[in-house]
Design an enzyme around this catalytic site. Sequence first.
Site, short mmCIF file in Angstrom:
data_model
loop_
_atom_site.label_atom_id
_atom_site.label_comp_id
_atom_site.label_asym_id
_atom_site.label_seq_id
_atom_site.Cartn_x
_atom_site.Cartn_y
_atom_site.Cartn_z
N HIS B 168 -29.67 -42.25 -0.81
CA HIS B 168 -30.29 -43.43 -0.40
C HIS B 168 -31.29 -43.28 0.65
CE1 HIS B 168 -30.36 -47.90 0.62
NE2 HIS B 168 -30.90 -47.24 1.83
N CYS B 169 -32.60 -43.42 0.19
CA CYS B 169 -33.67 -43.04 0.88
C CYS B 169 -34.30 -44.34 1.86
CB CYS B 169 -34.89 -42.58 0.06
SG CYS B 169 -36.26 -41.92 0.83
N PRO B 170 -34.20 -44.12 3.17
CA PRO B 170 -34.68 -44.98 3.97
C PRO B 170 -36.01 -45.26 4.19
CG PRO B 170 -33.91 -43.26 5.30
CD PRO B 170 -33.65 -42.99 3.82
#
Lengths: 157, 398
Positions: B168-170
Amino acid sequence: MASEAHDLQELRRSASLATKVFVQRDYSDGTLCQFQTKFPLELDSRLERQLFEETVKTLNGFYAEAEKIGGSSYLEGCLACATAYFIFLCMETHYEKVLKKIAKYIQEQNEQVYAPRGLLLTDPVERGMRVISIYEDRCSSRSSSSRSSSSGGGGGR
Amino acid sequence: MSVMVVRKKAMRKWEKLPGRNTFCCDGRIMMARQKGIFYLTLFLILGTCALFFAFECRYLAVQLSPAIPVFAVVLFLFAMAMLLRTSFSDPGVIPRALPDEAAFIEMEIEATNGTVPQGQRPPPRIKNFQINNQIVKLKYCYTCKIFRPPRASHCSICDNCVERFDHHCPWVGNCVGKRNYRYFYLFILSLSLLTIYIFTFNIVYVALKSLKIGFLNTLKETPGTYLSPPHGAYLPFRPLCPVVGLTGFHTFLVALNQTTNEDIKGAWTGKNRVQNPYSHGNIVKNCCEVLCGPLPPSVLDRRGILQQEESGAQGDSSTRGPSTQEPGALEKSSTQEPGAAQVLSAQAVGSTREGSSSPTRQSAVPMLPLSPTGMPEETQPSAVELPAQTRDDGPTEH
């Protein structure tokens, strides 16, 4: 035939009257979308094994074609990359084209094979490509003897 | 014959999708809930490029070649397009199992494991599959009520199972999974090139100008120490190292056909672990498959129309589906009157997916949110740069 298919579409809304059988994915080839050809025992009295296997094998063939990695898919990928994927606003991906073929095939199968037996095959794409669900009309199993004697009768409900 | 009053409500499926995503543009755009860092990414890229175009480009286009800003614009537009594509697209979310499917799976599990007495922890629900002569375990997801396909993982931030889950890439405000990994990779690649390009030409600018008017004068001439090109030369340097490093790391993953999730968990390394069964053993083949392979469409069907039928009190006990077995979990539309007997059945008509046309489908599938069970899911690593926090609640898998 068409009226039976229509009745079976109604069947989905009255889910309590339908038994559902789920054909699970077969992951032995990795993450490719393939379904198990193992015949569900619940359908033993309703459907011939051969027909079921043929349906699932054809579907597996379609999915294999959609996910095939070869010259054409690389070309599509490279072309799309070169256009920053804007080309997909104008054209369909190969996968989407095959999904359309699958939808058509399932509709044909329903009309020709499954509806006469009081069954309904659903497109796996509606279930997130996890399962093929087969709806079984319980009522039709009771009235199947009367239906077969009458000509062109609708699904008795 | 019961009379059914049908009141059509043009509600789309995305409005009722479980999970912690936000949707924009009537379901066309799908992102995670926390978007703050994504806005920061946009600001950094736009800000740095704006400074470059405003200051250096004007000088370099005249002194050296007009191709310099042109190429920078192309690279910038490509990087932005890839960023937006990564952030806004469905990463490959697996829709949750509907109650009938979940019940079927439960029955199968109970048949294998037998019923567990109250108070005892049920055995871990795992299915073994043989892929390319390696045994791969499929874990059961208690939230989505499915056996996760191989390489899929549940993102605790978005609360969805994602196929070929990477991380999950913020920074992009979304999960990176099967459907948007190539966009993510192209984004970091083009961003690295852009950063290197801007940094290089900043140095060239300072060098050229210093030759003419001296280094100190170059510093003095440019307005504001913070916005000045020499300082601006440092601006792209700060994101350069992590972005280039990340690109290198993902190039390594692509060459081996691995995901960040698998790499962090050490799924395919170590003595007693299986080898990666998805790798073709050939770097070129792996790269081609990951980056140029066929692109599966989204199975979420966000923009399908959800029709909620209301019936009178006499109506339709005969047409009640399994949805009425869980009255507490029924989705209630805001237009439904409280107190009236309600039967919810969803019908998807004329769904469209991500800009492409698909044949009109008739399907009636009861839509229900599945309440999360008590069994917690493992947290996923959110980004490579951030310290990895993984918490395994069950036995170690793979």
